[in-house]
Design a protein around this motif. Structure first.
Motif, PDB file in Angstrom:
ATOM      1  N   LYS A   1       4.650  -4.958   7.241  1.00  0.00           N
ATOM      2  CA  LYS A   1       5.989  -4.379   7.209  1.00  0.00           C
ATOM      3  C   LYS A   1       5.927  -2.979   6.603  1.00  0.00           C
ATOM      4  CE  LYS A   1       8.222  -8.890   6.885  1.00  0.00           C
ATOM      5  NZ  LYS A   1       9.040  -9.808   6.059  1.00  0.00           N
ATOM      6  N   LEU A   2       7.025  -2.241   6.773  1.00  0.00           N
ATOM      7  CA  LEU A   2       7.082  -0.877   6.277  1.00  0.00           C
ATOM      8  C   LEU A   2       7.984  -0.760   5.058  1.00  0.00           C
ATOM      9  CD1 LEU A   2       7.464   1.282   9.531  1.00  0.00           C
ATOM     10  CD2 LEU A   2       5.437   1.083   8.077  1.00  0.00           C
TER      11      LEU A   2
ATOM     12  N   ILE B   1      -0.646  -0.861  -4.518  1.00  0.00           N
ATOM     13  CA  ILE B   1      -1.955  -0.193  -4.460  1.00  0.00           C
ATOM     14  C   ILE B   1      -1.790   1.236  -3.976  1.00  0.00           C
ATOM     15  CG2 ILE B   1      -4.257  -0.326  -3.439  1.00  0.00           C
ATOM     16  CD1 ILE B   1      -3.456  -3.373  -2.899  1.00  0.00           C
ATOM     17  N   GLY B   2      -2.424   2.165  -4.681  1.00  0.00           N
ATOM     18  CA  GLY B   2      -2.372   3.570  -4.301  1.00  0.00           C
ATOM     19  C   GLY B   2      -3.595   3.971  -3.512  1.00  0.00           C
TER      20      GLY B   2
ATOM     21  N   VAL C   1       3.160  -1.511   3.926  1.00  0.00           N
ATOM     22  CA  VAL C   1       2.612  -0.178   3.697  1.00  0.00           C
ATOM     23  C   VAL C   1       3.764   0.818   3.602  1.00  0.00           C
ATOM     24  CG1 VAL C   1       0.361  -0.593   4.735  1.00  0.00           C
ATOM     25  CG2 VAL C   1       2.245   0.206   6.184  1.00  0.00           C
ATOM     26  N   ALA C   2       3.572   1.834   2.743  1.00  0.00           N
ATOM     27  CA  ALA C   2       4.597   2.852   2.519  1.00  0.00           C
ATOM     28  C   ALA C   2       4.046   4.222   2.897  1.00  0.00           C
ATOM     29  CB  ALA C   2       5.037   2.837   1.061  1.00  0.00           C
ATOM     30  N   PRO C   3       4.228   4.638   4.155  1.00  0.00           N
ATOM     31  CA  PRO C   3       3.755   5.944   4.611  1.00  0.00           C
ATOM     32  C   PRO C   3       4.708   7.063   4.165  1.00  0.00           C
ATOM     33  CG  PRO C   3       4.114   4.382   6.430  1.00  0.00           C
ATOM     34  CD  PRO C   3       4.841   3.878   5.234  1.00  0.00           C
TER      35      PRO C   3
ATOM     36  N   GLY D   1       0.832  -1.192   0.000  1.00  0.00           N
ATOM     37  CA  GLY D   1       0.000   0.000   0.000  1.00  0.00           C
ATOM     38  C   GLY D   1       0.869   1.245   0.000  1.00  0.00           C
ATOM     39  N   ASN D   2       0.802   2.024  -1.079  1.00  0.00           N
ATOM     40  CA  ASN D   2       1.577   3.254  -1.194  1.00  0.00           C
ATOM     41  C   ASN D   2       0.682   4.432  -0.819  1.00  0.00           C
ATOM     42  OD1 ASN D   2       3.303   5.330  -1.851  1.00  0.00           O
ATOM     43  ND2 ASN D   2       3.220   4.998  -4.064  1.00  0.00           N
ATOM     44  N   TRP D   3       0.930   5.006   0.350  1.00  0.00           N
ATOM     45  CA  TRP D   3       0.072   6.089   0.841  1.00  0.00           C
ATOM     46  C   TRP D   3       0.386   7.432   0.191  1.00  0.00           C
ATOM     47  CZ3 TRP D   3       0.257   5.121   6.885  1.00  0.00           C
ATOM     48  CH2 TRP D   3      -0.289   3.849   7.156  1.00  0.00           C
ATOM     49  N   LYS D   4       1.506   7.497  -0.528  1.00  0.00           N
ATOM     50  CA  LYS D   4       1.920   8.737  -1.195  1.00  0.00           C
ATOM     51  C   LYS D   4       1.937   9.893  -0.185  1.00  0.00           C
ATOM     52  CE  LYS D   4       0.433   6.859  -5.584  1.00  0.00           C
ATOM     53  NZ  LYS D   4      -0.091   7.120  -6.949  1.00  0.00           N
ATOM     54  N   MET D   5       1.518  11.103  -0.568  1.00  0.00           N
ATOM     55  CA  MET D   5       1.611  12.236   0.357  1.00  0.00           C
ATOM     56  C   MET D   5       0.284  12.419   1.086  1.00  0.00           C
ATOM     57  SD  MET D   5       3.318  15.989  -0.390  1.00  0.00           S
ATOM     58  CE  MET D   5       1.839  16.768  -1.041  1.00  0.00           C
TER      59      MET D   5
END
Length: 253
Positions: free
Chosen positions: A61-62, A233-234, A41-43, A9-13
């Protein structure tokens, strides 16, 4: 060879420190622990340290959304891969928004992949063609070039720690998306190129995921494509319920 399915999961900005912490708490409550599915997830960069203390790595995981390729030095505003080690397991590199908005070059991306591996992080190398390149029938050539340039000077042992994310630029946030039948052809191109560079064994081991307008409604169709190892996923990842539902679809009964 069995490859564990990877849902990113790419949280973007998006999501403040407080919002990110609440989201992660909710996600860890909802997510079942599956041995065949790895959830990442990518915060935003600012939240990583706090979330790394909160996260339960058996569940999720991050990933960092970016990094700089120098380990230290006079580079104001940059975050080196060396500072991410211990906080995250993955780092997204070469996302289309980095390539096309921030004008990252193939050289930048290549050096970032090397920096991630040097600092024991797993790079998620993003590749994909624009709408114009697709119209001209250049998808194969674009992907081959991005793979060759992104993985230059990487060894056959290191490629085992790399994830390839196919994210067609024309599909990101557009509501358009690659058809599963088209995706199967792209996967063949990617693995053929990995075979050419690193050998058949490496091509069979590397994980390849898809990103581009992925939703709860179409996730199962993609996950059913032979040779696809997961999803990047965005927008849908910003909703803990939707993201959890996609993760559940990735579990093979």
């Amino acid at each position: 060879m069995t490859r564990k399915t990877l849902i990113i999961g790419n949280w973007k900005m998006n999501l403040t420190m407080h919002e990110a912490s609440l989201y992660l708490h909710k996600l860890m409550e909802q997510l079942p622990v599956r041995r065949d599915v790895e959830v990442v997830v990518a915060p935003t960069m600012l939240t990583l340290q706090s979330l790394s203390l909160q996260i339960k790595r058996r569940i999720v995981k991050l990933a960092a959304q970016n990094c700089y390729w120098r380990d230290h030095g006079p580079y104001t505003g940059e975050v080196p891969a060396s500072h991410l080690h211990g906080m995250v397991d993955y780092v997204i590199i070469g996302h289309s928004e980095r390539r096309h908005i921030f004008m990252e070059s193939d050289k930048d991306i290549r050096f970032k992949v090397q920096a991630a591996l040097r600092n024991r992080l797993q790079p998620i190398l993003c590749i994909g063609e624009t709408a114009h390149e697709r119209t001209l029938g250049e998808t194969r050539e674009v992907l081959q070039d991005q793979i060759v340039n992104g993985l230059a000077n990487i060894t056959a042992e290191e490629i085992d720690h790399v994830v390839i994310a196919y994210e067609p630029v024309w599909a990101i946030g557009s509501g358009e998306y690659a058809q599963p039948s088209d995706l199967a052809k792209v996967l063949k191109v990617i693995r053929q190129q990995i075979t050419h560079l690193f050998g058949k064994e490496a091509a069979e081991a590397v994980r390849v995921v898809y990103g581009g307008s992925v939703s709860v409604d179409n996730a199962s169709d993609y996950l059913a494509v032979a040779g696809l190892d997961g999803l990047l996923i965005g927008g849908a990842s910003l909703d803990a319920y939707q993201f959890t539902e996609i993760v559940k679809k990735a579990h093979k009964e």
